[in-house]
Design a protein around this motif. Structure first.
Motif, PDB file in Angstrom:
ATOM      1  N   VAL A  24       0.782  -1.160   0.065  1.00 22.36           N
ATOM      2  CA  VAL A  24      -0.027  -0.105  -0.003  1.00 22.36           C
ATOM      3  C   VAL A  24       0.716   1.108   0.053  1.00 22.36           C
ATOM      4  O   VAL A  24       2.002   1.377   0.888  1.00 22.36           O
ATOM      5  N   PHE A  75      -3.593   5.899   1.079  1.00 20.67           N
ATOM      6  CA  PHE A  75      -5.096   5.449   1.595  1.00 20.67           C
ATOM      7  C   PHE A  75      -5.534   6.848   1.996  1.00 20.67           C
ATOM      8  O   PHE A  75      -4.814   7.915   2.403  1.00 20.67           O
ATOM      9  N   PHE A 112      -4.293  -7.946  -0.044  1.00 17.82           N
ATOM     10  CA  PHE A 112      -3.756  -7.188   1.010  1.00 17.82           C
ATOM     11  C   PHE A 112      -4.667  -6.880   1.917  1.00 17.82           C
ATOM     12  O   PHE A 112      -4.501  -6.639   3.160  1.00 17.82           O
ATOM     13  N   ASN A 113      -6.008  -6.751   1.604  1.00 15.94           N
ATOM     14  CA  ASN A 113      -7.201  -6.463   2.623  1.00 15.94           C
ATOM     15  C   ASN A 113      -7.021  -7.553   3.663  1.00 15.94           C
ATOM     16  O   ASN A 113      -7.298  -7.064   4.808  1.00 15.94           O
ATOM     17  N   ALA A 131      -3.954  -7.387   5.872  1.00 14.97           N
ATOM     18  CA  ALA A 131      -3.858  -6.550   7.029  1.00 14.97           C
ATOM     19  C   ALA A 131      -4.888  -6.801   8.090  1.00 14.97           C
ATOM     20  O   ALA A 131      -4.765  -6.650   9.123  1.00 14.97           O
ATOM     21  N   GLU A 154      -2.841  -7.527  11.292  1.00 18.12           N
ATOM     22  CA  GLU A 154      -2.936  -6.087  12.096  1.00 18.12           C
ATOM     23  C   GLU A 154      -4.389  -5.780  12.513  1.00 18.12           C
ATOM     24  O   GLU A 154      -4.559  -4.841  12.997  1.00 18.12           O
ATOM     25  N   ILE A 160      -6.881  -4.293  11.237  1.00 21.54           N
ATOM     26  CA  ILE A 160      -7.376  -3.158  10.830  1.00 21.54           C
ATOM     27  C   ILE A 160      -8.847  -2.806  10.803  1.00 21.54           C
ATOM     28  O   ILE A 160      -9.222  -1.717  10.968  1.00 21.54           O
ATOM     29  N   LEU A 209      -3.840   4.092  11.894  1.00 31.15           N
ATOM     30  CA  LEU A 209      -4.211   3.200  10.774  1.00 31.15           C
ATOM     31  C   LEU A 209      -2.853   3.267   9.840  1.00 31.15           C
ATOM     32  O   LEU A 209      -2.334   1.947   9.219  1.00 31.15           O
ATOM     33  N   GLN A 235      -0.534   0.986  11.101  1.00 31.41           N
ATOM     34  CA  GLN A 235      -0.665  -0.556  11.028  1.00 31.41           C
ATOM     35  C   GLN A 235      -0.626  -1.150   9.438  1.00 31.41           C
ATOM     36  O   GLN A 235      -0.064  -2.162   9.333  1.00 31.41           O
ATOM     37  N   ILE A 236      -0.874  -0.188   8.587  1.00 32.82           N
ATOM     38  CA  ILE A 236      -0.713  -0.519   7.040  1.00 32.82           C
ATOM     39  C   ILE A 236       0.935  -0.528   6.854  1.00 32.82           C
ATOM     40  O   ILE A 236       1.322  -1.344   6.347  1.00 32.82           O
ATOM     41  N   ALA A 273       2.028  -3.643   8.296  1.00 35.45           N
ATOM     42  CA  ALA A 273       1.814  -4.812   7.089  1.00 35.45           C
ATOM     43  C   ALA A 273       2.710  -4.892   5.959  1.00 35.45           C
ATOM     44  O   ALA A 273       3.145  -5.931   5.525  1.00 35.45           O
ATOM     45  N   ASN A 274       2.978  -3.570   5.352  1.00 34.67           N
ATOM     46  CA  ASN A 274       3.855  -3.344   4.302  1.00 34.67           C
ATOM     47  C   ASN A 274       5.288  -4.154   4.955  1.00 34.67           C
ATOM     48  O   ASN A 274       5.854  -4.970   3.985  1.00 34.67           O
TER      49      ASN A 274
END
Length: 296
Positions: free
Chosen positions: A10, A13, A227-228, A231, A235, A237, A255, A258-259, A262-263
């Protein structure tokens, strides 16, 4: 050394209410990506974005250099527009005399009027009737398109353009429908200019349903959905209790962490699969559940 592709990450966002101005929020994120110097490329979006106004989504993303790859709802399939007689069908410009069976081919499949083999055969046959680009788009995005019966290598045989006749017996023959006003403009000319705004909501470079479109669209859409899920699994999310603070600014900041994490997880997993110190690459573990009874 074989080319190694980075995992899908990501890059931008926005936080907003579900279903609230998805097109505007997408453009905001894409502009931020562009501002940071990332190169534009193919852009896939779900069917909700086709309903956006062209000036709020379709024109801005093309201005940024993106090349959209669309899918369509069943009520958006078939003839989506026309220009000088040319028909916009499933996102591609075609000859005015495109057979009806090739116009409705995808909606016929979804309505179970034909099987997948027939659909594939007709979609492949439809490609001969498409208008071909004569040159690259100009600085305003206008495109010069060539009639399929025109040029030195026509893809159909048309009685209006007699030079296309007798070249190859395998070329599909155009059945010209007589009209009181005569042939449309696209049939009277070798090529025609399509301004950028003509058909911008549905037009795309790749033929809907053919292999290049399938490759780009599903590869990009699957990465988004993956990815949704990734995460959410790693995470959490979607759980508000992981961000116990009020305000959209604070929620956006948390957020973002968190993203970013995840990355980082995805990059670490990817790096672990690369060869190092002369050791062979390690296979990435499968996410599939093992069968309880392998012999069953």
């Amino acid at each position: 050394m074989p080319e190694r592709h980075l995992p899908a990450l990501v890059l931008a966002f926005t936080v907003h209410k579900p279903g609230h101005d998805p097109a505007g929020n997408a453009v905001t994120a894409l502009r931020d990506v562009h501002r940071r110097g990332y190169k534009a490329g193919w852009l896939a979006a779900d069917r909700a974005y086709n309903a956006a106004l062209p000036e709020t989504f379709h024109a801005p993303v093309r201005d940024l250099g993106y090349r959209p790859v669309w899918d369509y709802r069943i009520d958006q399939l078939g003839i989506q527009g026309s220009h000088a007689g040319a028909l916009l069908v499933d996102g591609t410009w075609y000859c005015p005399n495109l057979p009806q069976a090739l116009i409705t081919v995808t909606s016929d499949l979804l309505e179970k009027k034909i099987d997948k083999i027939t659909w594939r055969s007709r979609v492949n046959a439809r490609a001969a009737f498409r208008l071909r680009p004569k040159a690259a788009p100009d600085h305003r995005g206008a495109r010069r398109m060539l009639c399929p019966a025109a040029g030195t290598h026509p893809t159909v045989a048309c009685p209006i353009k007699r030079r296309s006749l007798g070249r190859d017996a395998r070329l599909p023959a155009i059945d010209v429908m007589p009209t009181p006003t005569g042939p449309p403009e696209v049939c009277r000319r070798e090529s025609l200019t399509f301004a950028r705004n003509i058909g911008i909501r549905y037009w795309q470079e790749l033929d809907h349903g053919l292999a290049p479109w399938t490759h780009h669209y599903f590869r990009l859409r699957n990465r988004v959905e993956h990815f949704n899920g990734y995460a959410k699994d790693h995470e959490a999310i979607e759980r508000s209790r992981t961000r116990r603070i009020r305000g959209i600014a604070a929620q956006s900041l948390l957020l973002a962490f968190q993203i970013a994490h995840a990355n980082q997880r995805k990059l670490a997993s990817w790096l672990a699969t690369l060869p190092s110190d002369g050791q062979p690459a390690r296979r990435r573990p499968s996410n599939r559940h093992k069968r309880k009874n392998p012999s069953g």
